[in-house]
Enzyme design. Sequence first.
Site: not given
Ligand code: CO8
Length: 258
Positions: A66, A109, A112, A132
């Site tokens: 998400a 997500g 999921e 999460e």
């Molecule tokens: N949301 C928003 N932005 C994101 C997300 C995200 N989930 N994941 C990555 N991005 C963005 C980063 O902020 C970054 O943006 P910017 O270049 O502007 O800084 C860009 O994507 C590239 O990401 P990274 O620089 O972080 O790339 P890395 O290769 O260093 O890392 C990772 C990749 C490990 C995947 C890292 O991006 C990460 O940990 N992302 C978050 C993963 C996460 O926590 N996901 C769970 C989110 S909560 C959730 O999903 C709840 C579900 C509930 C229901 C969903 C219904 C839709």
Amino acid sequence: ERAYQHLLVDLSDRVAIIRLNRPEVLNALNLALVDELVDTLERLDRDDAVRCIVLTGNERAFAAGADIMEMAEAGVVEMKRRNQFRVWDRIRWITKPIIAAVNGYALGGGCELAMACDLIIAGENARFGQPEVNLGVMPGAGGTQRLTRLVGKARALEILLTGDPITAEEAYRIGLVNRVVPTEACLDEALRLARRIAEKPPMAVRLIKEAVYKALDTTLQDGMEYERNCFYLLFATEDKAEGMRAFLEKRRPSFKGR
Ligand code: CO8
């Protein structure tokens, strides 16, 4: 030609391909994307030219979850007001098979969403996880429910409590994905499988899908009865007549979806 904001959509050989298209944020699933995705799935589900759907992202990410930007400032009242899972739940009622072709991150997500599909083809670089817990929350779109049914309590709890992603190979070993292929072959493999399914009689395909989801949701007795009624129902189709006639005449059947 239809204009999409966060998707790319193509049709070839009765297979629709939906690509999630927010590469700058690793296909983070914001509300607008999920709305557009579910509307598109429903439209393709109604389209007689489509028999199977492939959902994919890009080489780096299927979807990294998400959109955290959209949730960071939200409180419980705002989240309840958004009621985002009402849209999400509609995926469950898509009647045509959906195959996820997953490369890169399928987190939160994104994992999921892959699990909401019917089959998953993973590229070698795929990573599945429910991180999460690291954000102080938990899955909300099936992560505790679907994952547990798919891989069992022990593995589900480990994935959910650590938040650590697992590799494609591990996902295959525990039964989360159908197969693992080289990253660059992932979409082609999903398309090949989709085309095979697209040749089958659509009504039989549809009732098989329905009956399998019934199995996850009911007692064996009720499920057996459900299956039997679906089985009988297919005897009213032209495709049943064609399928059996073709067998007896030793030729390939031609199914019409009627
Ligand atoms: N949301 C928003 N932005 C994101 C997300 C995200 N989930 N994941 C990555 N991005 C963005 C980063 O902020 C970054 O943006 P910017 O270049 O502007 O800084 C860009 O994507 C590239 O990401 P990274 O620089 O972080 O790339 P890395 O290769 O260093 O890392 C990772 C990749 C490990 C995947 C890292 O991006 C990460 O940990 N992302 C978050 C993963 C996460 O926590 N996901 C769970 C989110 S909560 C959730 O999903 C709840 C579900 C509930 C229901 C969903 C219904 C839709």
